[in-house]
Design an enzyme around this catalytic site. Structure first.
Site, PDB file in Angstrom:
ATOM      1  N   LYS A  40      -5.930  -8.743 -11.884  1.00 19.24           N
ATOM      2  CA  LYS A  40      -4.903  -7.916 -11.245  1.00 19.24           C
ATOM      3  C   LYS A  40      -3.626  -8.737 -11.109  1.00 19.24           C
ATOM      4  CE  LYS A  40      -3.933  -5.318  -7.020  1.00 19.24           C
ATOM      5  NZ  LYS A  40      -4.499  -4.809  -5.758  1.00 19.24           N
ATOM      6  N   LYS A  64      -5.503  -4.541 -14.330  1.00 17.96           N
ATOM      7  CA  LYS A  64      -4.505  -3.750 -13.621  1.00 17.96           C
ATOM      8  C   LYS A  64      -3.191  -4.508 -13.547  1.00 17.96           C
ATOM      9  CE  LYS A  64      -3.632  -1.887  -9.106  1.00 17.96           C
ATOM     10  NZ  LYS A  64      -4.001  -1.956  -7.734  1.00 17.96           N
TER      11      LYS A  64
HETATM   12  C1  PBG Z   1      -4.256  -2.950  -3.125  1.00 20.91           C
HETATM   13  C2  PBG Z   1      -4.013  -1.990  -4.214  1.00 20.91           C
HETATM   14  C3  PBG Z   1      -2.788  -1.746  -4.827  1.00 20.91           C
HETATM   15  C4  PBG Z   1      -3.014  -0.771  -5.794  1.00 20.91           C
HETATM   16  C5  PBG Z   1      -4.358  -0.424  -5.740  1.00 20.91           C
HETATM   17  N1  PBG Z   1      -4.977  -1.213  -4.755  1.00 20.91           N
HETATM   18  C6  PBG Z   1      -1.444  -2.246  -4.567  1.00 20.91           C
HETATM   19  C7  PBG Z   1      -1.131  -3.648  -4.371  1.00 20.91           C
HETATM   20  O1  PBG Z   1      -1.812  -4.567  -4.822  1.00 20.91           O
HETATM   21  O2  PBG Z   1      -0.086  -3.845  -3.736  1.00 20.91           O
HETATM   22  C8  PBG Z   1      -1.961  -0.229  -6.700  1.00 20.91           C
HETATM   23  C9  PBG Z   1      -2.238   1.047  -7.355  1.00 20.91           C
HETATM   24  C10 PBG Z   1      -1.071   1.670  -7.992  1.00 20.91           C
HETATM   25  O3  PBG Z   1       0.050   1.135  -8.054  1.00 20.91           O
HETATM   26  O4  PBG Z   1      -1.277   2.784  -8.471  1.00 20.91           O
HETATM   27  N2  PBG Z   1      -5.316  -2.665  -2.317  1.00 20.91           N
END
Ligand code: PBG
Length: 322
Positions: free
Chosen positions: A192, A245
């Site tokens: 991520k 991601k």
């Molecule tokens: C954090 C989380 C995020 C997303 C999913 N889980 C955001 C982050 O890391 O700030 C992002 C999902 C998206 O942008 O669609 N728990």
């Protein structure tokens, strides 16, 4: 000429026969934002078509998901109370736990996955406990175990930890195994990135950090080899599914994981990717349906087995019409 690649492109039927990748409804997971409270149905301005629901309004959304044959939902909870540890995450009566019980009771076949993190639940918006202006990894793991056990007791089908803490998968696996949930699978947000593409989500989930950013725990977008290292650790620690991601700017990473791991690979088509297509389409600059299908197909071609996407309902409608 010996080689003419156009011979196999002449008609739709020959193109069907040689088509290598297909997007299907079976590939899709639909994210849902569930907010504590009543009578909530709030449009998220930067994500047209996506809303925050309370439990008393969410049934029509779930009815639609089931009618479209989408196999799974990924839940994000938005609590009314936040504190510095995110203690609501392990409240057995918290919004996430109640949402899981509600959905499993009323839609028993729908596969329910919970996002396991703290950022929507902490007053500072970071994904764990803060010590010395940074997230304390090992202190956060202790709370992560409590959160995941509480989700398991509520009856969730799969948990998806997204906080990028080191050791989160082994901590969660051990916690589940020791409390009678050895068969509950883990989908790890393994690779991520610290990405600007999460912007609209942070409005949607009310989870933007109040100071600093997430670069001390999420990955640097410059790095590719490190993605393999992250995935290797999660694979060894027992993640059942490995996720990349965001998706669209990271198709190379999806392919790396597909080539290197014998596990299902998921990708998250994140909020910013969704918002860009919706905004350009609203201006009449692109053909929304075709761009959506092409973008998601590119994720399949890169090697994703599973796609988490806000487009899930739109895609299902397109596919059902064919
Ligand atoms: C954090 C989380 C995020 C997303 C999913 N889980 C955001 C982050 O890391 O700030 C992002 C999902 C998206 O942008 O669609 N728990």
């Amino acid at each position: 000429m010996i080689n003419r690649t156009r011979r196999l492109r002449k008609t739709e039927n020959i193109r069907r026969l040689v088509r290598e990748n297909k997007l299907t409804i079976d590939d899709l997971i639909y994210p849902l934002f569930i907010e504590e409270g009543e009578n909530i149905e709030t449009e998220i301005v930067s994500m047209p078509g996506i809303k925050r629901f309370s439990l008393d309004t969410i049934s029509k959304e779930l009815d639609e998901v089931v009618a479209l044959d989408i196999p799974a939902v990924l839940l994000f909870g938005i609590p009314s109370e936040k504190d510095d540890t995110g203690s609501e995450t392990w409240n057995d009566n918290g919004i996430m736990q109640r949402a899981v019980r509600f959905i499993k009771k009323n839609y028993p076949d729908l596969y329910v996955i919970t996002d396991v993190c703290f950022c929507e639940y902490t007053s500072h918006g970071h994904c764990g406990i803060i010590h010395d202006n940074d997230v304390d990894n090992d202190a956060t793991l202790v709370n992560l175990a409590k959160q995941v056990i509480s989700h398991a007791k509520a009856g969730v089908d799969m948990v998806a930890p997204s906080g990028m803490m080191d050791g989160m998968i082994s901590t969660i696996r051990e916690a589940l195994d020791n409390t009678g949930f050895p068969n509950l699978p883990i989908m790890s947000y393994a690779v991520k990135y610290s990405s600007a593409f999460y912007g609209p989500f942070r409005d949607a989930a009310d989870s933007a950090p109040t100071f600093g950013d997430r670069r001390t725990y999420q990955m640097d977008p410059s790095n590719r080899d490190e993605g393999l290292r992250e995935a290797t650790f999660d694979d060894q620690e027992g993640a059942d599914i490995l996720m990349v991601k965001p998706a669209l700017s990271y198709l190379d990473i999806i392919r790396d994981l597909k080539n290197n791991f014998d596990r299902p690979i998921a990708c998250y088509n994140v909020s910013g990717e969704y918002a860009m297509i919706k905004a350009a389409a609203a201006n009449g600059w692109i053909d929304e349906e075709r761009v959506m299908m092409e973008a998601l197909l590119s994720m399949k071609r890169a090697g994703a087995d599973i796609i988490i996407t806000y487009f899930a309902k739109d895609v299902a409608k397109v596919l059902l019409k064919k």
